[in-house]
Motif scaffolding. Structure first.
Motif, mmCIF file in Angstrom:
data_model
loop_
_atom_site.group_PDB
_atom_site.id
_atom_site.type_symbol
_atom_site.label_atom_id
_atom_site.label_comp_id
_atom_site.label_asym_id
_atom_site.label_seq_id
_atom_site.Cartn_x
_atom_site.Cartn_y
_atom_site.Cartn_z
ATOM 1 N N TYR A 151 4.845 -12.964 2.372
ATOM 2 C CA TYR A 151 4.078 -12.183 1.100
ATOM 3 C C TYR A 151 2.701 -11.744 1.892
ATOM 4 O O TYR A 151 2.188 -10.449 1.453
ATOM 5 C CB TYR A 151 3.622 -13.118 -0.186
ATOM 6 C CG TYR A 151 4.852 -13.721 -0.734
ATOM 7 C CD1 TYR A 151 5.560 -12.448 -1.567
ATOM 8 C CD2 TYR A 151 5.210 -14.801 -1.016
ATOM 9 C CE1 TYR A 151 6.470 -12.708 -2.405
ATOM 10 C CE2 TYR A 151 6.407 -14.923 -1.729
ATOM 11 C CZ TYR A 151 6.925 -13.843 -2.591
ATOM 12 O OH TYR A 151 8.150 -14.089 -3.252
ATOM 13 N N GLN A 152 1.997 -12.498 2.543
ATOM 14 C CA GLN A 152 0.541 -12.392 3.221
ATOM 15 C C GLN A 152 0.772 -11.270 4.098
ATOM 16 O O GLN A 152 0.134 -10.230 4.251
ATOM 17 C CB GLN A 152 0.321 -13.534 3.765
ATOM 18 C CG GLN A 152 -0.273 -14.520 2.931
ATOM 19 C CD GLN A 152 -0.484 -15.819 3.486
ATOM 20 O OE1 GLN A 152 -0.186 -16.076 4.629
ATOM 21 N NE2 GLN A 152 -1.237 -16.597 2.748
ATOM 22 N N GLN A 153 1.853 -11.065 4.775
ATOM 23 C CA GLN A 153 2.358 -10.048 5.802
ATOM 24 C C GLN A 153 2.167 -8.678 5.247
ATOM 25 O O GLN A 153 1.792 -7.525 5.436
ATOM 26 C CB GLN A 153 3.448 -10.348 6.793
ATOM 27 C CG GLN A 153 3.457 -9.428 7.766
ATOM 28 C CD GLN A 153 2.655 -9.818 9.050
ATOM 29 O OE1 GLN A 153 2.128 -10.662 8.855
ATOM 30 N NE2 GLN A 153 2.266 -8.685 9.774
ATOM 31 N N VAL A 154 2.879 -8.570 3.948
ATOM 32 C CA VAL A 154 3.060 -7.470 3.027
ATOM 33 C C VAL A 154 1.983 -7.166 2.570
ATOM 34 O O VAL A 154 1.701 -5.704 2.688
ATOM 35 C CB VAL A 154 4.194 -7.520 2.205
ATOM 36 C CG1 VAL A 154 4.637 -6.448 1.159
ATOM 37 C CG2 VAL A 154 5.789 -8.013 2.894
ATOM 38 N N LEU A 155 1.121 -7.996 1.820
ATOM 39 C CA LEU A 155 0.278 -7.415 0.868
ATOM 40 C C LEU A 155 -1.105 -7.221 1.607
ATOM 41 O O LEU A 155 -1.903 -6.724 1.143
ATOM 42 C CB LEU A 155 0.185 -8.501 -0.370
ATOM 43 C CG LEU A 155 1.291 -8.828 -1.224
ATOM 44 C CD1 LEU A 155 1.261 -9.997 -2.030
ATOM 45 C CD2 LEU A 155 1.534 -7.563 -1.982
ATOM 46 N N HIS A 201 -5.937 -0.838 -1.375
ATOM 47 C CA HIS A 201 -5.427 -1.524 -0.396
ATOM 48 C C HIS A 201 -3.965 -1.690 -0.775
ATOM 49 O O HIS A 201 -3.308 -2.709 -0.204
ATOM 50 C CB HIS A 201 -6.122 -2.996 -0.202
ATOM 51 C CG HIS A 201 -7.411 -3.241 0.099
ATOM 52 N ND1 HIS A 201 -8.624 -2.846 -0.384
ATOM 53 C CD2 HIS A 201 -7.617 -3.638 1.379
ATOM 54 C CE1 HIS A 201 -9.624 -2.867 0.336
ATOM 55 N NE2 HIS A 201 -9.294 -3.529 1.373
ATOM 56 N N PHE A 202 -3.549 -0.728 -1.614
ATOM 57 C CA PHE A 202 -1.935 -0.779 -1.793
ATOM 58 C C PHE A 202 -1.093 -0.612 -0.340
ATOM 59 O O PHE A 202 -1.388 0.190 0.025
ATOM 60 C CB PHE A 202 -1.590 0.132 -2.955
ATOM 61 C CG PHE A 202 -0.158 -0.006 -3.539
ATOM 62 C CD1 PHE A 202 0.150 -0.955 -4.074
ATOM 63 C CD2 PHE A 202 0.700 0.815 -3.044
ATOM 64 C CE1 PHE A 202 1.352 -1.163 -4.932
ATOM 65 C CE2 PHE A 202 2.114 0.980 -3.444
ATOM 66 C CZ PHE A 202 2.240 -0.282 -4.493
ATOM 67 N N PRO A 203 -0.375 -1.458 -0.255
ATOM 68 C CA PRO A 203 0.492 -1.420 0.954
ATOM 69 C C PRO A 203 1.354 -0.249 1.048
ATOM 70 O O PRO A 203 1.999 -0.020 1.832
ATOM 71 C CB PRO A 203 1.274 -2.767 0.984
ATOM 72 C CG PRO A 203 1.339 -3.312 -0.296
ATOM 73 C CD PRO A 203 0.041 -2.916 -1.043
ATOM 74 N N GLY A 204 1.712 0.329 -0.011
ATOM 75 C CA GLY A 204 2.735 1.674 -0.011
ATOM 76 C C GLY A 204 4.040 1.186 -0.243
ATOM 77 O O GLY A 204 4.202 -0.032 -0.969
ATOM 78 N N TRP A 205 5.035 1.841 0.285
ATOM 79 C CA TRP A 205 6.454 1.467 0.246
ATOM 80 C C TRP A 205 7.056 0.055 0.698
ATOM 81 O O TRP A 205 7.891 -0.428 0.353
ATOM 82 C CB TRP A 205 7.348 2.586 0.844
ATOM 83 C CG TRP A 205 7.262 2.735 2.364
ATOM 84 C CD1 TRP A 205 6.430 3.316 3.202
ATOM 85 C CD2 TRP A 205 8.096 1.917 3.224
ATOM 86 N NE1 TRP A 205 6.517 3.196 4.503
ATOM 87 C CE2 TRP A 205 7.448 2.311 4.595
ATOM 88 C CE3 TRP A 205 8.973 1.016 3.094
ATOM 89 C CZ2 TRP A 205 8.039 1.564 5.657
ATOM 90 C CZ3 TRP A 205 9.636 0.278 4.195
ATOM 91 C CH2 TRP A 205 9.303 0.693 5.504
ATOM 92 N N VAL A 206 6.177 -0.413 1.680
ATOM 93 C CA VAL A 206 6.368 -1.784 2.004
ATOM 94 C C VAL A 206 6.486 -2.528 1.279
ATOM 95 O O VAL A 206 7.037 -3.935 1.058
ATOM 96 C CB VAL A 206 5.129 -2.240 3.279
ATOM 97 C CG1 VAL A 206 5.431 -3.530 3.910
ATOM 98 C CG2 VAL A 206 5.340 -1.163 4.380
#
Length: 263
Positions: A219-223, A138-143
């Motif tokens: 934070y929740q949007q990113v993660l 679930h890693f969000p990548g460069w975001v």
């Protein structure tokens, strides 16, 4: 500029203070720094057990059984950083009364030490959380880089609140007690263990006045959703942060001499 130069000259004092505090916190403890992980982890587990089945189906964008845990971690870990900075900054002048009276050093070193220690603790926890995101896929990548400006804004907001209340707490000791109580209510008025969508519309509209709700949602949007936060929604937090930092520094410079007598 003079303040920054003074802090740079006393960087050895700041780094030494951070090291001593971190070591003394876990001295004579069997688990040592592991307690820094156990406490928030136990809170996350409790909230997950209690709220997971209730909230998972009502969590926007939830994709699997990890979604609610990620949602919780994004809120609890970052809230913990805010709470630690503000709580410690509120009492930092009183707690370091002997140091302030006996030694000559820039008093602004104290909030820097508070922030550094809090970020050290947060870094350990957040690093483990990122490892969990990688392992679970679930890693969000460069975001994830969007967390950096969010973190900078949150730390500045927290220290603005902390310095403002810390100066007042020297002269009115009830301030620290009241803020600790207020922080508990503030936690539950922030969408950390529940999504905003479960609240009545009248209450949802009140969330606009909660600066931490805007930050936590970022934070929740990113993660959780691996997307950029709504940067425009954060402009009130930026303005409030600037005002608090200016006010806190003004109060500090105005009363720094009087504080020594009160302590």
């Amino acid at each position: 500029m003079n303040a920054l130069m003074a802090l740079w000259r006393y960087r050895g004092f700041i780094l030494g203070s951070v090291q001593r505090e971190f070591q003394s916190k876990y001295r004579n403890s069997l688990l040592g720094a592991a307690w820094n992980i156990v406490n928030p982890l136990s809170m996350i587990i409790v909230y997950t057990v209690i709220f997971a089945n209730l909230m998972r189906t009502r969590l926007p964008g939830a994709q699997d059984h990890f979604s609610f845990s990620i949602y919780l971690c994004a809120g609890i870990l970052t809230w913990g950083l805010f709470a630690e900075i503000t709580n410690r900054a509120t009492g930092m002048f009183i707690e370091n009364a002997n140091l302030i009276k006996k030694l000559s050093f820039p008093r602004l070193c104290l909030p820097v030490v508070v922030v550094a220690n809090s970020l050290l603790n947060f870094g350990i926890l957040f690093g483990l959380f990122l490892l969990f995101l990688v392992i679970s896929g679930h890693f969000p990548g460069w975001v994830i880089l969007a967390v950096i400006p969010l973190l900078v804004l949150q730390v500045l907001f927290a220290i603005g609140v902390g310095i403002s209340l810390g100066v007042l707490n020297v002269f009115f000791r009830d301030v620290g007690q009241f803020f600790a109580l207020f922080l508990s209510f503030w936690f539950w008025f922030t969408p950390i263990v529940y999504p905003v969508s479960v609240l009545p519309e009248s209450v949802q509209s009140l969330m606009r006045y909660n600066p931490m709700a805007r930050l936590i949602e970022g934070y929740q949007q990113v993660l959780l959703h691996a997307s950029m936060p709504n940067w425009y929604s954060l402009w009130p937090v930026v303005v409030l942060t600037a005002l608090l930092c200016v006010y806190g520094l003004w109060q500090f410079r105005r009363h720094v001499g009087e504080m020594v007598d009160e302590l």
